[in-house]
Design an enzyme around this catalytic site. Structure first.
Site, mmCIF file in Angstrom:
data_model
loop_
_atom_site.group_PDB
_atom_site.id
_atom_site.type_symbol
_atom_site.label_atom_id
_atom_site.label_comp_id
_atom_site.label_asym_id
_atom_site.label_seq_id
_atom_site.Cartn_x
_atom_site.Cartn_y
_atom_site.Cartn_z
ATOM 1 C CE LYS A 212 22.502 -17.923 -9.807
ATOM 2 N NZ LYS A 212 21.494 -18.907 -9.381
ATOM 3 C CD GLU A 218 15.299 -5.263 -7.929
ATOM 4 O OE1 GLU A 218 14.266 -5.551 -7.503
ATOM 5 O OE2 GLU A 218 15.943 -5.970 -8.869
ATOM 6 N N GLY A 269 20.448 -18.049 -4.898
ATOM 7 C CA GLY A 269 21.020 -16.852 -4.197
ATOM 8 C C GLY A 269 20.818 -17.087 -2.701
ATOM 9 N NE ARG A 270 15.380 -20.507 -1.605
ATOM 10 C CZ ARG A 270 15.209 -20.469 -2.789
ATOM 11 N NH1 ARG A 270 15.634 -19.465 -3.443
ATOM 12 N NH2 ARG A 270 14.627 -21.574 -3.232
ATOM 13 C CD GLU A 356 13.615 -16.245 -2.700
ATOM 14 O OE1 GLU A 356 13.293 -14.944 -2.993
ATOM 15 O OE2 GLU A 356 15.030 -16.530 -2.774
ATOM 16 C CG HIS A 387 13.625 -4.580 26.741
ATOM 17 N ND1 HIS A 387 13.155 -4.243 27.610
ATOM 18 C CD2 HIS A 387 14.433 -5.527 26.782
ATOM 19 C CE1 HIS A 387 13.584 -4.677 28.578
ATOM 20 N NE2 HIS A 387 14.813 -5.465 28.090
ATOM 21 C CE LYS A 502 13.152 -10.305 -9.184
ATOM 22 N NZ LYS A 502 14.188 -11.288 -9.481
#
Length: 526
Positions: A212, A218, A269-270, A356, A387, A502
């Site tokens: 954005k 990253e 973002g999410r 978040e 399992h 960050k």
């Protein structure tokens, strides 16, 4: 007028704390249980139902939750959100992800722009671009079609779109809608980018850079990694890359990209899978028509979530049962358990979306609160999880509420009969058995084999996982998280908790460290 009050100040919450607790094992046993399963159920969309019979609620608790919904003005706050109020108080922003898939209220303007028209325009631009790629009108330098699309992004730019791609991949292959294979690079760990690049033919690959701000460390690092690989292959990176970014970012008008598609600050973002963030990669992978079906399912749930009748609003109902479990019954976590391999990354996406959003200890006004908020979220697809960690869920010292997801039919539409039943029947038999086992338990004189039961769960039952039901499923959980944030009076739409690390990482890379930070930096040879 909206009243933004803390949960523990509401009269309905005081009443909820005093409500008689039910014996879940008792009410879920025998004919009582059979009747509950038939009754405690409400449709999400056609072909998708929320069943909460195995939750520790009864008609009295549900009636109090209805009072809480009204006293907290949950639907009214949702209406305020989709009509363009500044709901994100931390960043003083509108919250508009629902607007990417439909117009729920009146015209929403920001910075002099009709935002619904803005999102529709971006979707049309993406659709046109994807169709040109599929038709061979946009090609590589040799005039050959692109066969693979690679998304470069992290957090919400990766988790949601990746989960949605994996959820639709088999369906698309079965239904003739599979256009391009998609891969995802997210981790700044060079092994992540290298593994993807080693698995594809870069000459026939199109890369989608998602940031954005255009400054995500990253993502830009991985972009450089990819550009280096393209250069080594003798390829012009600008002919192999598109950007999804804001109109004001440095990526927006750069000659480094074939095209740029836009998002804005009003979509976190999410919550961005139904925006250009998910739209570009999913339209390239499956075609714009499939992405439109996905949006349609989400829009239908958004409309249903406006219903003020709690028992006819499965998103608000799911949310408030979760508030009851978290704040009154004291359960610390929720496990999301999809009995569908296609949803293998869906719990990871929900981890970000939920934790978040509602992992907050101050209210919307920055004041400390005296009650717990968002639960821990984790999960794996069934039957694999059985399992793995179900031992703790069945017999551990903590009770963990469970959210199952199951479908009557598989995506592939074909199956084989083995030992008298199909694979899909075996899968569904397991989820049915687990719900009852968790709720009812089993008495045994051998304490090691004793199951106390009383462990609550709900299940979302679908006919089949399709693009439309997937969109509905996504919007169900997005709106559930939203309603819980309203009930807890927290701001669900900022994420300051991700920022401090960050900032310190940049100090480490600039060698501006002291104390423990310097020692850790030295230990890691930075």
């Amino acid at each position: 007028m909206l009243n933004w009050n803390n949960l523990d100040t509401l009269a309905s919450y005081q009443e909820l704390e005093k409500a008689e607790r039910i014996n879940l094992a008792e009410v879920m046993s025998g004919e009582n249980g059979a009747e509950r399963v038939k009754t405690y159920s409400t449709p999400i969309v056609d072909g998708l139902t929320f069943n909460y019979a195995a939750k520790a609620v009864d008609d009295n608790v549900l009636a109090i939750l209805d009072k809480l919904a009204k006293e907290a003005q949950l639907v009214e706050k949702y209406e305020s959100l989709y009509n363009g109020a500044v709901i994100n108080t931390g960043e003083k922003r509108l919250v508009l992800h629902q607007l990417t898939r439909g117009q729920l209220g009146g015209k929403v303007e920001a910075d002099g722009v009709d935002k619904r028209e803005f999102y529709v325009t971006q979707q049309k631009r993406i659709a046109e671009f994807a169709n040109q790629v599929h038709a061979g009108e946009i090609t590589n330098a040799a005039g050959e079609k692109f066969t693979t699309v690679v998304q470069i992004g992290i957090g919400g730019s990766d988790l949601g779109p990746r989960a949605m791609y994996l959820a639709m991949e088999n369906w698309a292959k079965k239904n003739g809608a599979f256009k391009m294979e998609a891969k995802f690079i997210s981790n700044v760990d060079p092994d992540d980018a290298a593994a993807v690049l080693n698995s594809i033919d870069v000459e026939h690959s199109l890369f989608v850079l998602v940031s954005k701000s255009g400054t995500t460390l990253e993502t830009l690092t991985n972009e450089s990694f990819v550009k280096d690989a393209l250069a080594k292959a003798g390829l012009d990176a600008s002919k192999h890359m598109i950007a999804v970014t804001s109109e004001t970012s440095p990526l927006a008008k750069s000659d480094d990209y074939l095209a740029a598609f836009f998002m804005d600050d009003f979509i976190g973002g999410r919550y961005s899978s139904t925006s250009a963030v998910g739209g570009a990669v999913l339209s390239l992978a499956f075609g714009p028509e499939v992405f439109a079906q996905f949006l349609e399912g989400a829009a239908e749930v958004d409309r249903r979530a406006t219903n003020k009748n709690l028992l006819e609003n499965p998103e608000m109902l799911d949310a408030l049962i979760g508030v009851y479990e978290r704040n009154v019954l004291g359960y610390p976590a929720t496990a999301v358990l999809p009995y569908s391999q296609a949803l293998s990354r869906f719990p990871a996406h929900l981890q970000q979306m939920d934790m978040e959003s509602n992992g907050k200890s101050v209210n919307r006004f920055g004041e400390p609160i005296d009650y717990v908020t968002g639960p821990l979220i984790f999960g794996e697809p069934g039957t694999n999880g059985q399992h793995s960690f179900y031992q703790l869920l069945h017999q551990g010292t903590d009770i963990v509420p469970l959210q199952f997801i199951g479908f009557k039919d598989s995506q592939i539409g074909t199956d084989v009969v083995i030992q008298g039943s199909t694979s899909q029947q075996k899968l569904c038999a397991n989820v049915a058995a687990q719900i009852v086992a968790f709720a009812c338990g089993k008495a045994d004189d051998n304490r090691n084999k004793n199951f106390e039961g009383g462990r609550p769960s709900s299940i979302i039952i679908g006919e089949q996982l399709t693009p439309k039901t997937l969109g509905a499923l996504l919007a169900h959980f997005e709106n559930k998280v939203m309603f819980q944030g309203f009930a807890w009076n927290v701001n669900s739409f900022d994420q300051e908790g991700v920022q401090l690390g960050k900032v310190l990482a940049k100090r480490v890379l600039a060698h501006e460290t002291d104390g423990a930070l310097k020692v850790y930096s030295d230990l890691l040879n930075i």
